[in-house]
Design an enzyme around this catalytic site. Structure first.
Site, PDB file in Angstrom:
ATOM      1  N   HIS A 166     -47.681 -37.488  16.315  1.00  0.00           N
ATOM      2  CA  HIS A 166     -46.979 -36.408  16.179  1.00  0.00           C
ATOM      3  C   HIS A 166     -47.539 -35.043  16.841  1.00  0.00           C
ATOM      4  CE1 HIS A 166     -49.756 -34.865  13.190  1.00  0.00           C
ATOM      5  NE2 HIS A 166     -49.709 -35.955  12.764  1.00  0.00           N
ATOM      6  N   ASP A 167     -46.692 -34.383  17.392  1.00  0.00           N
ATOM      7  CA  ASP A 167     -47.016 -32.856  17.929  1.00  0.00           C
ATOM      8  C   ASP A 167     -48.115 -33.196  19.140  1.00  0.00           C
ATOM      9  OD1 ASP A 167     -45.939 -31.178  15.922  1.00  0.00           O
ATOM     10  OD2 ASP A 167     -47.219 -32.483  14.721  1.00  0.00           O
ATOM     11  N   GLY A 223     -52.644 -37.115  16.068  1.00  0.00           N
ATOM     12  CA  GLY A 223     -51.605 -35.991  16.399  1.00  0.00           C
ATOM     13  C   GLY A 223     -52.382 -34.604  17.039  1.00  0.00           C
TER      14      GLY A 223
END
Length: 270
Positions: free
Chosen positions: A120-121, A138
């Site tokens: 994520h991200d 992340g």
């Protein structure tokens, strides 16, 4: 005209571009956009929040847009964006973002090899290559034309600069500045990425300038702040000099370590 197998599961709300091919047993959920000319192969899963560009190839077993593996995630509407011309090989996983950045991004013409994970991200630039089973935690940022070799990993919030080369089986715990090679355990500066820069059509003079900048930063006995002052006073402003200086100044985790005397690649880098 698109070629969508009757054996694929395509949600009626999915937005499918022209000349898209979706093979048998692929799954495409509803909040998905797939650009023209993209090919989604058998047993790939494209989940809600996925925005896939044009002429992307998604190989069997890949999962795009799964929810983040982050305990702070509470179901917010976030996305994965995959740029035009990228290739997602077998069993790759790319998770969508959290409220930190609201999206995970892969740029144009990226090659993500089998079993790699992009958490994520993460923000990846254009023309990035992730080798087999590379694992990005992340919030990792990867610059344009970076190559991360197989079985390597990067911890949360680290950055890997443009035109870098990270050796196989490496662990990125600190930021890797632009234009360099990173290797060993713990990771350290292993010279300027001369081959990569030559392939990217950097001139011999520009490669030499980059090498001299990193000689001040990594080889001479300077503390980082003094090295940056010397670099700025010695070399006129340029895209490459400023990219290096700005990257180091903005590092929150610190940059990779200097090579020891016994492991230095000075003769190869300079």
């Amino acid at each position: 005209m698109s070629k969508i197998s009757s054996l694929a599961h395509i949600h009626p709300d999915a937005k499918i571009g022209d000349n898209v091919t979706i093979d048998p047993f692929a799954v495409v959920q509803g909040e998905v956009t797939i650009g023209a000319g993209t090919h989604v192969m058998s047993h790939a899963v494209v989940m809600d929040g996925s925005i896939i560009g044009k002429k992307v190839t998604v190989y069997p077993g890949a999962v795009i847009g799964a929810t983040p593996q982050d305990l702070k995630f509470v179901g917010e509407k976030t996305t994965v964006e995959i740029g035009d011309g990228s290739t997602i090989r077998e069993c790759v996983t790319v998770n969508r973002g959290t409220k930190e950045k609201w999206k995970t991004v892969l740029g144009k013409n990226c090659l993500i090899m089998a079993y790699a994970h992009v958490a994520h991200d993460c923000i990846l630039g254009d023309n990035v290559i992730l080798g087999n089973a590379v694992q990005l935690a992340g919030h990792v940022e990867v610059g344009n034309f970076a190559i991360i070799s197989g079985l390597s990993g990067a911890v949360q919030f680290t950055r890997i600069g443009a035109h870098t080369y990270v050796a196989g089986h490496a662990v990125v715990r600190k930021d890797v500045p632009p234009f360099v090679k990173g290797a060993r355990e713990p990771m350290s500066f292993a010279g300027v990425n001369k081959v990569g820069l030559q392939r990217a059509k950097f001139s011999p003079e520009k490669i030499q300038e980059i090498a001299e900048i990193y000689k001040i930063l990594f080889i001479e006995k300077n503390i980082t702040s003094s090295a940056l002052d010397k670099i700025e006073s010695t070399f006129p402003s340029s895209v490459e000099r400023d990219a290096i200086v700005d990257f180091v100044k903005s590092s929150k985790t610190g940059i990779i370590k200097r090579p020891s005397k016994t492991e230095s690649d000075d003769d190869k880098a300079f």
